[in-house]
Design a protein around this motif. Structure first.
Motif, short mmCIF file in Angstrom:
data_model
loop_
_atom_site.label_atom_id
_atom_site.label_comp_id
_atom_site.label_asym_id
_atom_site.label_seq_id
_atom_site.Cartn_x
_atom_site.Cartn_y
_atom_site.Cartn_z
N LEU A 173 0.84 -1.22 0.10
CA LEU A 173 0.04 -0.17 0.20
C LEU A 173 0.73 1.44 0.06
N ARG A 174 1.93 1.27 1.06
CA ARG A 174 2.58 2.54 0.90
C ARG A 174 3.41 2.63 -0.51
N GLN A 175 3.90 1.44 -1.10
CA GLN A 175 4.46 1.40 -2.34
C GLN A 175 3.79 2.16 -3.50
N ARG A 176 2.58 1.70 -3.47
CA ARG A 176 1.60 2.23 -4.47
C ARG A 176 1.42 3.60 -4.08
N ALA A 222 2.01 9.18 -6.04
CA ALA A 222 2.51 10.49 -5.83
C ALA A 222 3.53 11.08 -6.61
N ALA A 223 4.42 10.00 -6.79
CA ALA A 223 5.53 10.49 -7.93
C ALA A 223 4.95 10.99 -9.17
N ALA A 224 3.99 10.22 -9.74
CA ALA A 224 3.36 10.35 -11.12
C ALA A 224 2.82 11.46 -11.07
N GLU A 225 1.90 12.12 -9.86
CA GLU A 225 1.29 13.23 -9.87
C GLU A 225 2.28 14.56 -9.79
N ARG A 226 3.32 14.06 -9.27
CA ARG A 226 4.20 15.40 -9.37
C ARG A 226 4.82 15.76 -10.64
N GLY A 227 5.07 14.68 -11.37
CA GLY A 227 5.44 14.63 -12.81
C GLY A 227 4.34 14.73 -13.75
N GLY A 228 3.35 15.10 -13.35
CA GLY A 228 2.29 15.06 -14.22
C GLY A 228 2.04 16.69 -14.83
N SER A 229 1.51 16.74 -15.97
CA SER A 229 1.25 18.22 -16.47
C SER A 229 0.79 19.20 -15.67
N ALA A 230 0.76 20.52 -15.82
CA ALA A 230 0.34 21.46 -15.00
C ALA A 230 -1.43 21.46 -14.94
N ARG A 234 -7.54 14.77 -2.79
CA ARG A 234 -6.41 14.73 -1.90
C ARG A 234 -5.51 14.13 -2.81
N ARG A 235 -4.04 14.40 -2.72
CA ARG A 235 -3.24 13.96 -3.45
C ARG A 235 -2.66 12.55 -2.76
N HIS A 236 -2.03 11.74 -3.49
CA HIS A 236 -1.70 10.34 -2.96
C HIS A 236 -0.59 10.67 -1.66
N ASP A 237 0.25 11.67 -1.91
CA ASP A 237 1.34 11.65 -0.81
C ASP A 237 0.66 12.43 0.62
N GLU A 238 -0.66 12.71 0.32
CA GLU A 238 -1.41 13.15 1.68
C GLU A 238 -2.00 12.00 2.37
N TYR A 239 -1.68 10.62 1.80
CA TYR A 239 -2.28 9.63 2.69
C TYR A 239 -1.35 8.94 3.33
N GLU A 240 -1.63 8.29 4.48
CA GLU A 240 -0.55 7.40 5.37
C GLU A 240 -1.21 6.17 5.77
N VAL A 241 -0.74 5.05 5.86
CA VAL A 241 -1.34 3.74 6.12
C VAL A 241 -0.81 3.30 7.50
N GLU A 242 -1.65 3.09 8.26
CA GLU A 242 -1.49 2.89 9.70
C GLU A 242 -2.19 1.46 10.06
N VAL A 243 -1.53 0.54 10.92
CA VAL A 243 -1.93 -0.79 11.43
C VAL A 243 -2.71 -0.25 12.58
N VAL A 244 -4.06 -0.77 12.79
CA VAL A 244 -4.98 -0.37 14.01
C VAL A 244 -5.23 -1.60 14.49
N CYS A 245 -4.91 -2.13 15.79
CA CYS A 245 -5.10 -3.39 16.45
C CYS A 245 -6.70 -3.30 16.94
N LEU A 246 -7.30 -3.97 16.73
CA LEU A 246 -8.88 -4.20 17.25
C LEU A 246 -8.88 -4.10 18.88
N GLU A 247 -7.91 -4.59 19.71
CA GLU A 247 -8.22 -4.52 21.01
C GLU A 247 -7.62 -2.94 21.36
N ASP A 248 -7.19 -2.11 20.49
CA ASP A 248 -6.96 -0.65 20.93
C ASP A 248 -8.22 0.10 20.73
#
Length: 472
Positions: A70-73, A78-86, A96-110
């Motif tokens: 997920l983080r790789q994708r 995000a790199a493709a967006e930065r390289g896209g045309s104006a 929202r841009r792809h570099d504005e997302y983060e991936v987090e593991v959430v445990c059910l118990e928490d």
């Protein structure tokens, strides 16, 4: 389809839009009840894709590998967006841009504490929730997971592998019903349930011995031949399966048996053992309603350990089964290879997914071929470890293209499901905010589909009037 996806966007975010979905009136007129649009409402800042799992599984390969992909994708996009045309970047200004997302593991118990998941308040501001809670979770864990998934949906969070599908996959009895409703064949089975205290024998466990023997008689009466298997309803990874060569073995087991000891929820299945005619068990993974990839595994054929065929890698190679954790790999263990699912299997999978419902996004089914060559289905999971690149799955026949990575496909499917909803919502909100005061019709995109929405001005307030078109 796109109708379902747009309706999902609309219904989940009624809190922000304050108008009724036009799809609630289908079939018939697409006209909507005009409702006030909250112009002063700001879009919530949601940028975390949460991957939900159990604390003990946090470091499992089925979690860590998916998070990596997920983080790789997201980085690639995000790199493709930065390289896209104006021009293209300007066209995405409302999303929202792809570099504005983060991936987090959430445990059910928490999520149990009031500070983490307060009652009567919104859940954490997630862009989406990916359900990776094991199908083999205990009944109490499964109940907590279903509550978390349903709460997320109530508050408008896109959920990947939602509560309806999960409620089926944690219950083997429902596996059989789902396959049967889809017109597929399963091993003949009888449900055995632990009775409530006071209705059975003096142990309060409730007639386990007699019920098991009656179940065996029912299978014999249906023409089933020994050996029989007993399977817990609420377990997985092959755990808890026992084999009985004949009636005397079952009677010996039944003398001291309590179904509550077999399965935590007090329900078990006594089932005929179907020997695969080709000596193999197959697993086909699905993603968004279609077969993604498949493998086949040769049985161990260990006479001293007949249950090993059901707990040795779950037909997925070397990394799947928790039942084998810490035991090491068996000498002469299962041989697993890439397999091209036939058109008939693909049609079967699509049929059962129609039964499962629209929130069943990814998972797998297991099947074998009986003596008459018929396809027999016996397991249905949302959380199945995809084939790994650790050498546990061979591909001598070149079924998969070089470098094939099903984990990247799964990551793409998750991102498409969550980000299309999130960004389509953002685009629609942006267009309403910026254009509805001066334009009678708004044109925007939902995924790759263009839609048009007609706007009315009532007492100076912008309101949705109707969906004009744009869908095939």
């Amino acid at each position: 389809g796109i109708w379902t996806r747009f309706d999902r966007i609309w219904s989940r975010h009624a809190t922000y839009f304050r108008f009724r979905s036009p799809f609630s009136l289908l079939p018939g007129s697409l006209a909507c009840w005009p409702h006030r649009f909250a112009n002063d409402q700001q879009m919530p800042g949601r940028a975390t894709i949460a991957v939900l799992t159990l604390a003990r599984h946090r470091d499992g390969i089925w979690i860590s590998r998916l998070v990596e992909r997920l983080r790789q994708r997201l980085l690639d996009a995000a790199a493709a967006e930065r390289g896209g045309s104006a021009e293209r970047r300007n066209g995405r200004s409302a999303e929202r841009r792809h570099d504005e997302y983060e991936v987090e593991v959430v445990c059910l118990e928490d999520l149990h504490g009031d500070d983490a998941f307060p009652l009567s308040s919104p859940p954490p501001s997630w862009a989406g929730l990916v359900n990776r809670v094991s199908d083999a979770a205990s009944p109490s864990e499964a109940k907590a997971a279903l509550a978390a998934l349903r709460v997320a949906e109530m508050w408008g969070v896109p959920v990947f592998n939602g509560p309806r599908a999960y409620s089926i996959c944690v219950n083997k009895v429902l596996h059989h019903h789902a396959f049967a409703r889809a017109g597929l064949r399963t091993p003949r089975s009888v449900k055995v349930q632990r009775r409530s205290a006071g209705r059975g024998d003096e142990r309060g466990g409730g007639g386990s011995r007699d019920d098991l023997l009656r179940a065996a008689e029912a299978l014999e009466g249906a023409g089933c031949r020994w050996p029989f298997l007993i399977k817990p309803n609420s377990a997985g990874f092959g755990a808890g399966i026992k084999s009985f060569a004949d009636k005397s073995e079952l009677e010996e087991f039944a003398e001291g048996a309590d179904i509550g000891d077999v399965s935590e929820d007090g329900v078990a299945l006594l089932q005929e053992y179907v020997r695969p005619v080709d000596g193999c068990i197959c697993r086909a993974w699905f993603l968004h309603g279609r077969v993604q990839c498949a493998v086949r595994r040769a049985l161990l054929d260990d006479p001293a350990d007949p249950e090993s065929d059901f707990a040795a890698g779950c037909a997925a190679g070397g990394g799947c089964s928790l039942a084998r954790a810490g035991k090491g790999r068996r000498t002469g263990g299962p041989t697993t290879s890439a397999w091209k699912a036939s058109d008939e299997v693909a049609e079967d999978v699509e049929a059962v997914l129609r039964v499962m419902g629209k929130d069943c996004h990814a998972g797998s089914v297991e099947l074998l071929r009986g003596e008459d060559g018929a396809r027999i289905y016996f397991d249905l999971n949302l959380l199945s470890t995809l084939p790994l690149d650790d050498g546990s799955v061979g591909d001598g026949d070149g079924v998969w293209s070089p470098g094939y990575d099903p984990w990247l496909e799964l990551a793409d499917g998750i991102i498409a499901e969550i980000l299309v909803v999130e960004n389509s919502l953002s685009v629609l909100y942006f267009h309403f905010q910026m254009k509805c005061r001066c334009e009678p019709t708004i044109t925007t995109m939902v995924g790759n589909h263009q839609i048009q929405v007609e706007v009315l001005i009532i007492n100076g307030v912008s309101c949705l009037s109707k969906l004009v078109g744009g869908f095939a």
